[in-house]
Design a protein around this motif. Structure first.
Motif, PDB file in Angstrom:
ATOM      1  N   ARG A 199      -4.319   2.018   8.243  1.00 57.46           N
ATOM      2  CA  ARG A 199      -4.312   0.859   9.155  1.00 57.46           C
ATOM      3  C   ARG A 199      -4.956  -0.375   8.522  1.00 57.46           C
ATOM      4  NH1 ARG A 199      -7.003   0.774  13.817  1.00 57.46           N
ATOM      5  NH2 ARG A 199      -5.242   0.240  15.147  1.00 57.46           N
ATOM      6  N   GLN A 200      -5.646  -0.170   7.412  1.00 61.26           N
ATOM      7  CA  GLN A 200      -6.399  -1.260   6.804  1.00 61.26           C
ATOM      8  C   GLN A 200      -6.018  -1.443   5.334  1.00 61.26           C
ATOM      9  OE1 GLN A 200     -10.484   0.265   7.607  1.00 61.26           O
ATOM     10  NE2 GLN A 200     -10.692  -1.480   8.993  1.00 61.26           N
ATOM     11  N   VAL A 201      -6.015  -2.695   4.912  1.00 58.76           N
ATOM     12  CA  VAL A 201      -5.891  -2.978   3.478  1.00 58.76           C
ATOM     13  C   VAL A 201      -7.146  -2.426   2.799  1.00 58.76           C
ATOM     14  CG1 VAL A 201      -5.885  -4.866   1.793  1.00 58.76           C
ATOM     15  CG2 VAL A 201      -4.522  -5.057   3.890  1.00 58.76           C
ATOM     16  N   PRO A 202      -7.004  -1.749   1.667  1.00 58.73           N
ATOM     17  CA  PRO A 202      -8.228  -1.325   0.974  1.00 58.73           C
ATOM     18  C   PRO A 202      -9.156  -2.520   0.759  1.00 58.73           C
ATOM     19  CG  PRO A 202      -6.304  -0.381  -0.106  1.00 58.73           C
ATOM     20  CD  PRO A 202      -5.793  -1.356   0.936  1.00 58.73           C
ATOM     21  N   ALA A 203     -10.442  -2.313   0.993  1.00 60.23           N
ATOM     22  CA  ALA A 203     -11.391  -3.434   0.898  1.00 60.23           C
ATOM     23  C   ALA A 203     -11.363  -4.057  -0.495  1.00 60.23           C
ATOM     24  CB  ALA A 203     -12.786  -2.955   1.251  1.00 60.23           C
TER      25      ALA A 203
END
Ligand code: 3EB
Length: 335
Positions: A199-203
């Motif tokens: 759900r998230q772009v890798p930081a």
């Protein structure tokens, strides 16, 4: 209860009160974190690293996470970094004073020293980092202090040949109301499996809108101990979808989104063979505004059940989250 039972099982954190933690025999523990420590607090054993963020909602129950030793403990220092290792893992802690040269320079120096510790001791692989720095959202002279920190941290990873992007360790980075840059860390002799959240772009791939250098962490890390027990370190998790903060100003919605992110990380980690449930985890909940702490607890209880292990064991701490529009961040670890 026998000492063996009180200390806990090697290869997993056990949550104690400070008082109970302080009674554990030092040669039986690798290290640990004491939450909610203030400057004038009673002395803790020196193997227990303070997390100097005020405890909320549980003043009578100051807690510590303790990692029992798997074998004979050796301890020492590399420069200013204190470390202990037990044949399997290393636990380290260090505090750096700000010297006026800015957080980018300080973070680079801190991480350079940290990587020297790993090289000297042979515990080459970072598993989990805890970063605490004051005034994290303030301008540090043309750039937010968190962004300066990110720049120095990423460069130090690159300089040390450590995984600065894919495969970065699990971490959290919080603003605390004190002074100095504080790092606590765990490293091991095997490469952890890094987990990302779909759900998230890798930081480590955040676009430059969030600073010239991306943060260096993965959403979670799976570590297997010699006994083949699996351990899941879940990084600080907040209301971010893709790379954007969502639900600005809406506390309940930020909590719900954070829980969806945690569930997604747990689901992803099942693909690496570790099956844990969020409701059974022991979280640390960082709250930006102390006045909202009761509301945070209320919403979490609705979502996870008031009698869940999560709710019974939760530690709430007063801290600034690394984006000024985030109100809460939750981290946890499972075994
Ligand atoms: C985020 O997802 C929220 O800079 O080490 C969480 C965990 C966050 C770790 C770090 C930052 C860090 O971007 C912030």
């Amino acid at each position: 209860m026998q000492v063996q039972d009180a200390v806990g099982t090697p290869g997993r954190f056990a949550r104690h009160t400070w008082a109970d933690a302080a009674r554990l025999p030092a040669d039986r523990v690798l290290g640990g974190l004491a939450y909610g420590v203030a400057d004038d607090d009673v002395s803790l054993p020196d193997w227990l690293a303070p997390v100097p963020a005020a405890a909320l909602l549980s003043d009578d129950r100051a807690h510590a996470d303790v990692w029992p030793a798997a074998g004979r403990v050796r301890e020492g220092r590399t420069g200013s970094i204190r470390w202990r290792h037990d044949g399997q893992h290393l636990f380290g802690a260090v505090e750096f004073e700000e010297d006026g040269r800015g957080l980018e320079v300080l973070a680079h120096r801190a991480y350079r020293d940290l990587f020297s510790t790993l090289a000297d001791t042979g515990y080459a692989h970072l598993m989990r980092l805890w970063n605490y720095l004051p005034r994290i959202n303030e301008d540090g002279g043309g750039l937010e202090r968190y962004r300066q920190f990110n720049a120095g941290r990423q460069q130090a990873f690159i300089d040390a040949g450590q995984a600065a992007f894919e495969g970065a360790p699990a971490a959290c980075a919080l603003g605390f109301h004190g002074e100095g840059l504080l790092l606590r860390f765990m490293a091991g002799r095997t490469v952890p499996v890094a987990i990302e959240n779909p759900r998230q772009v890798p930081a480590w791939r955040y676009p430059a809108d969030y600073g010239p250098r991306a943060p260096t962490f993965s959403r979670a890390a799976v570590v297997r101990t010699a006994s083949d027990a699996a351990h899941l370190f879940v990084s600080g998790t907040a209301s971010i979808v893709g790379h954007a903060t969502v639900h600005e100003g809406d506390l309940d919605a930020q909590i719900d989104e954070t829980l969806r992110n945690l569930e997604a990380v747990f689901a992803e980690s099942r693909r690496s063979g570790v099956a844990f449930s969020l409701a059974d985890s022991e979280p640390v909940v960082y709250v930006r505004h102390p006045a909202q702490a009761a509301a945070v607890r209320h919403r979490l209880a609705q979502a996870l059940g008031p009698q869940s292990r999560f709710m019974r064991q939760a530690v709430y701490l007063h801290a600034d989250i690394c984006r000024s529009d985030l109100l809460v961040e939750i981290e946890t670890h499972l075994h």
